[in-house]
Scaffold this motif. Structure first.
Motif, PDB file in Angstrom:
ATOM      1  N   SER A 149     -10.832 -11.932  -8.350  1.00  0.00           N
ATOM      2  CA  SER A 149     -10.224 -12.898  -7.442  1.00  0.00           C
ATOM      3  C   SER A 149     -10.976 -12.934  -6.124  1.00  0.00           C
ATOM      4  CB  SER A 149      -8.765 -12.515  -7.183  1.00  0.00           C
ATOM      5  OG  SER A 149      -8.227 -13.307  -6.158  1.00  0.00           O
ATOM      6  N   GLU A 150     -11.036 -14.091  -5.526  1.00  0.00           N
ATOM      7  CA  GLU A 150     -11.687 -14.226  -4.226  1.00  0.00           C
ATOM      8  C   GLU A 150     -10.760 -13.827  -3.090  1.00  0.00           C
ATOM      9  OE1 GLU A 150     -13.547 -18.037  -3.836  1.00  0.00           O
ATOM     10  OE2 GLU A 150     -14.674 -17.775  -5.680  1.00  0.00           O
ATOM     11  N   MET A 151      -9.499 -13.573  -3.390  1.00  0.00           N
ATOM     12  CA  MET A 151      -8.560 -13.101  -2.369  1.00  0.00           C
ATOM     13  C   MET A 151      -8.658 -11.592  -2.264  1.00  0.00           C
ATOM     14  SD  MET A 151      -5.180 -15.515  -2.805  1.00  0.00           S
ATOM     15  CE  MET A 151      -4.261 -14.126  -3.275  1.00  0.00           C
ATOM     16  N   ALA A 152      -8.482 -11.080  -1.071  1.00  0.00           N
ATOM     17  CA  ALA A 152      -8.499  -9.633  -0.865  1.00  0.00           C
ATOM     18  C   ALA A 152      -7.188  -9.036  -1.386  1.00  0.00           C
ATOM     19  CB  ALA A 152      -8.668  -9.313   0.612  1.00  0.00           C
ATOM     20  N   VAL A 153      -7.308  -8.162  -2.362  1.00  0.00           N
ATOM     21  CA  VAL A 153      -6.159  -7.474  -2.937  1.00  0.00           C
ATOM     22  C   VAL A 153      -6.530  -6.001  -3.048  1.00  0.00           C
ATOM     23  CG1 VAL A 153      -4.670  -7.273  -4.960  1.00  0.00           C
ATOM     24  CG2 VAL A 153      -5.428  -9.524  -4.212  1.00  0.00           C
ATOM     25  N   PHE A 154      -5.705  -5.141  -2.482  1.00  0.00           N
ATOM     26  CA  PHE A 154      -6.002  -3.719  -2.459  1.00  0.00           C
ATOM     27  C   PHE A 154      -5.649  -3.022  -3.772  1.00  0.00           C
ATOM     28  CE2 PHE A 154      -4.481   0.616  -1.786  1.00  0.00           C
ATOM     29  CZ  PHE A 154      -5.664   1.206  -1.368  1.00  0.00           C
ATOM     30  N   ALA A 161       0.882 -12.854  -6.220  1.00  0.00           N
ATOM     31  CA  ALA A 161       0.482 -12.214  -4.971  1.00  0.00           C
ATOM     32  C   ALA A 161       1.694 -11.550  -4.355  1.00  0.00           C
ATOM     33  CB  ALA A 161      -0.095 -13.254  -4.016  1.00  0.00           C
ATOM     34  N   GLY A 162       1.445 -10.453  -3.670  1.00  0.00           N
ATOM     35  CA  GLY A 162       2.538  -9.758  -3.015  1.00  0.00           C
ATOM     36  C   GLY A 162       2.031  -8.893  -1.889  1.00  0.00           C
ATOM     37  N   GLY A 163       2.951  -8.224  -1.269  1.00  0.00           N
ATOM     38  CA  GLY A 163       2.622  -7.293  -0.208  1.00  0.00           C
ATOM     39  C   GLY A 163       3.539  -6.089  -0.294  1.00  0.00           C
ATOM     40  N   VAL A 164       3.019  -4.961   0.126  1.00  0.00           N
ATOM     41  CA  VAL A 164       3.795  -3.728   0.164  1.00  0.00           C
ATOM     42  C   VAL A 164       3.728  -3.213   1.599  1.00  0.00           C
ATOM     43  CG1 VAL A 164       3.904  -1.339  -0.651  1.00  0.00           C
ATOM     44  CG2 VAL A 164       3.285  -3.163  -2.244  1.00  0.00           C
ATOM     45  N   PRO A 165       4.869  -2.862   2.182  1.00  0.00           N
ATOM     46  CA  PRO A 165       4.826  -2.293   3.530  1.00  0.00           C
ATOM     47  C   PRO A 165       3.915  -1.065   3.563  1.00  0.00           C
ATOM     48  CG  PRO A 165       7.085  -2.783   2.901  1.00  0.00           C
ATOM     49  CD  PRO A 165       6.238  -2.970   1.672  1.00  0.00           C
ATOM     50  N   LEU A 166       3.093  -0.985   4.571  1.00  0.00           N
ATOM     51  CA  LEU A 166       2.176   0.143   4.705  1.00  0.00           C
ATOM     52  C   LEU A 166       2.928   1.472   4.624  1.00  0.00           C
ATOM     53  CD1 LEU A 166      -0.751   1.092   5.293  1.00  0.00           C
ATOM     54  CD2 LEU A 166      -0.153   1.050   7.715  1.00  0.00           C
ATOM     55  N   THR A 167       4.116   1.514   5.191  1.00  0.00           N
ATOM     56  CA  THR A 167       4.892   2.757   5.206  1.00  0.00           C
ATOM     57  C   THR A 167       5.360   3.186   3.811  1.00  0.00           C
ATOM     58  OG1 THR A 167       6.871   1.472   5.714  1.00  0.00           O
ATOM     59  CG2 THR A 167       5.670   2.455   7.577  1.00  0.00           C
ATOM     60  N   ASP A 168       5.346   2.288   2.835  1.00  0.00           N
ATOM     61  CA  ASP A 168       5.742   2.628   1.460  1.00  0.00           C
ATOM     62  C   ASP A 168       4.583   3.178   0.634  1.00  0.00           C
ATOM     63  OD1 ASP A 168       8.263   1.767   2.046  1.00  0.00           O
ATOM     64  OD2 ASP A 168       8.209  -0.012   0.765  1.00  0.00           O
ATOM     65  N   MET A 169       3.377   3.077   1.162  1.00  0.00           N
ATOM     66  CA  MET A 169       2.211   3.538   0.412  1.00  0.00           C
ATOM     67  C   MET A 169       2.145   5.069   0.430  1.00  0.00           C
ATOM     68  SD  MET A 169       0.846   0.762  -0.627  1.00  0.00           S
ATOM     69  CE  MET A 169      -0.883   0.691  -0.922  1.00  0.00           C
ATOM     70  N   PRO A 170       1.560   5.661  -0.610  1.00  0.00           N
ATOM     71  CA  PRO A 170       1.364   7.117  -0.613  1.00  0.00           C
ATOM     72  C   PRO A 170       0.474   7.543   0.556  1.00  0.00           C
ATOM     73  CG  PRO A 170       1.013   6.200  -2.810  1.00  0.00           C
ATOM     74  CD  PRO A 170       1.143   5.037  -1.868  1.00  0.00           C
ATOM     75  N   GLU A 171       0.726   8.728   1.099  1.00  0.00           N
ATOM     76  CA  GLU A 171       0.007   9.229   2.278  1.00  0.00           C
ATOM     77  C   GLU A 171      -1.510   9.220   2.098  1.00  0.00           C
ATOM     78  OE1 GLU A 171       0.634  10.128   5.441  1.00  0.00           O
ATOM     79  OE2 GLU A 171       2.635   9.312   5.112  1.00  0.00           O
ATOM     80  N   ASP A 172      -1.996   9.615   0.919  1.00  0.00           N
ATOM     81  CA  ASP A 172      -3.446   9.665   0.720  1.00  0.00           C
ATOM     82  C   ASP A 172      -4.072   8.269   0.773  1.00  0.00           C
ATOM     83  OD1 ASP A 172      -2.070   9.195  -1.770  1.00  0.00           O
ATOM     84  OD2 ASP A 172      -3.950   9.551  -2.831  1.00  0.00           O
ATOM     85  N   ILE A 173      -3.305   7.249   0.460  1.00  0.00           N
ATOM     86  CA  ILE A 173      -3.806   5.872   0.537  1.00  0.00           C
ATOM     87  C   ILE A 173      -3.712   5.349   1.974  1.00  0.00           C
ATOM     88  CG2 ILE A 173      -3.367   3.488  -0.181  1.00  0.00           C
ATOM     89  CD1 ILE A 173      -2.647   4.562  -2.947  1.00  0.00           C
ATOM     90  N   ILE A 174      -2.625   5.663   2.660  1.00  0.00           N
ATOM     91  CA  ILE A 174      -2.436   5.193   4.036  1.00  0.00           C
ATOM     92  C   ILE A 174      -3.620   5.589   4.912  1.00  0.00           C
ATOM     93  CG2 ILE A 174      -1.057   5.525   6.135  1.00  0.00           C
ATOM     94  CD1 ILE A 174       1.428   5.621   4.380  1.00  0.00           C
ATOM     95  N   LYS A 175      -4.152   6.777   4.712  1.00  0.00           N
ATOM     96  CA  LYS A 175      -5.266   7.269   5.521  1.00  0.00           C
ATOM     97  C   LYS A 175      -6.493   6.367   5.439  1.00  0.00           C
ATOM     98  CE  LYS A 175      -3.854  12.039   4.812  1.00  0.00           C
ATOM     99  NZ  LYS A 175      -4.155  13.284   4.124  1.00  0.00           N
ATOM    100  N   ARG A 176      -6.657   5.660   4.331  1.00  0.00           N
ATOM    101  CA  ARG A 176      -7.852   4.837   4.111  1.00  0.00           C
ATOM    102  C   ARG A 176      -7.651   3.368   4.482  1.00  0.00           C
ATOM    103  NH1 ARG A 176      -7.540   7.022  -1.460  1.00  0.00           N
ATOM    104  NH2 ARG A 176      -7.371   4.846  -2.036  1.00  0.00           N
ATOM    105  N   LEU A 177      -6.461   3.003   4.933  1.00  0.00           N
ATOM    106  CA  LEU A 177      -6.149   1.595   5.178  1.00  0.00           C
ATOM    107  C   LEU A 177      -6.039   1.273   6.663  1.00  0.00           C
ATOM    108  CD1 LEU A 177      -3.413   1.080   2.449  1.00  0.00           C
ATOM    109  CD2 LEU A 177      -5.735   0.152   2.447  1.00  0.00           C
ATOM    110  N   PRO A 178      -6.347   0.022   7.023  1.00  0.00           N
ATOM    111  CA  PRO A 178      -6.098  -0.398   8.407  1.00  0.00           C
ATOM    112  C   PRO A 178      -4.589  -0.413   8.666  1.00  0.00           C
ATOM    113  CG  PRO A 178      -6.902  -2.243   7.084  1.00  0.00           C
ATOM    114  CD  PRO A 178      -6.923  -1.036   6.212  1.00  0.00           C
ATOM    115  N   ARG A 179      -4.198  -0.347   9.882  1.00  0.00           N
ATOM    116  CA  ARG A 179      -2.782  -0.220  10.240  1.00  0.00           C
ATOM    117  C   ARG A 179      -2.070  -1.572  10.342  1.00  0.00           C
ATOM    118  NH1 ARG A 179      -3.675   3.904   8.240  1.00  0.00           N
ATOM    119  NH2 ARG A 179      -3.835   5.892   9.271  1.00  0.00           N
ATOM    120  N   TYR A 180      -2.234  -2.411   9.346  1.00  0.00           N
ATOM    121  CA  TYR A 180      -1.466  -3.655   9.269  1.00  0.00           C
ATOM    122  C   TYR A 180      -0.087  -3.330   8.705  1.00  0.00           C
ATOM    123  CZ  TYR A 180      -5.984  -5.931   9.870  1.00  0.00           C
ATOM    124  OH  TYR A 180      -7.207  -6.321  10.349  1.00  0.00           O
TER     125      TYR A 180
END
Length: 166
Positions: free
Chosen positions: A120-125, A64-83
């Protein structure tokens, strides 16, 4: 997985001594370190075993891991909540023994990792990987991964609109 190989969770009975993929760091990790990482719950390891011989033909690790929202590609950021962070599965290592290379086992292991993540039952994007070299980067790109942020060879496969090529 049916046929020539089956995929299992690593356990103490698996003989990893003969595994050799041609990359010393990946060979050494499977032989010397993965058990400790699994025991500490830092990763999970899955082995492709040759059905007839139980020989380790390949492996991959997931964590399991996490990626800072700001590191995501712009086209993906538009579709994600602002966590601040996006939940991902990290594909830490993927290797195929030299005797089994060129038989599409790497793609089958990657497919298994993606499907295991989807189930997986965990939410993973997404699934994220750090490609070790140009050859690995080309392999992941062939299977639908795209660049992630500014880090070289860090790639992402969004699970929301999966376009995996087998």
């Amino acid at each position: 997985m049916t046929g020539r190989f089956r995929i299992e969770v690593l356990n103490a009975q698996h003989d990893r001594e003969k595994f050799s993929c041609g990359v010393e760091a990946l060979d050494r990790y499977l032989l010397e370190r993965v058990t400790q990482d699994v025991r500490r719950r830092a990763t999970a390891c899955y082995l492709a075993l040759e059905t007839d011989t139980d020989r380790v033909a390949g492996y991959y690790t997931l964590a399991a891991g996490g990626v800072p929202l700001t590191d995501m590609p712009e086209d993906i950021i538009k579709r994600l909540p602002r966590y601040p962070s996006v939940p991902v599965a990290k594909l830490g290592r993927l290797a195929v023994d030299a005797d089994f290379q060129g038989q599409r086992l790497g793609g089958a292991l990657l497919w298994d990792a993606v499907m295991r993540t989807l189930r997986s039952e965990m939410a993973v994007f997404a699934v994220v990987v750090d490609a070790k070299n140009e050859h690995a980067e080309a392999f992941y790109r062939h299977h639908g991964f795209t660049s992630l942020g500014s880090l070289p060879k860090q790639l992402i496969l969004s699970l929301t609109n999966l376009t995996f090529k087998g």
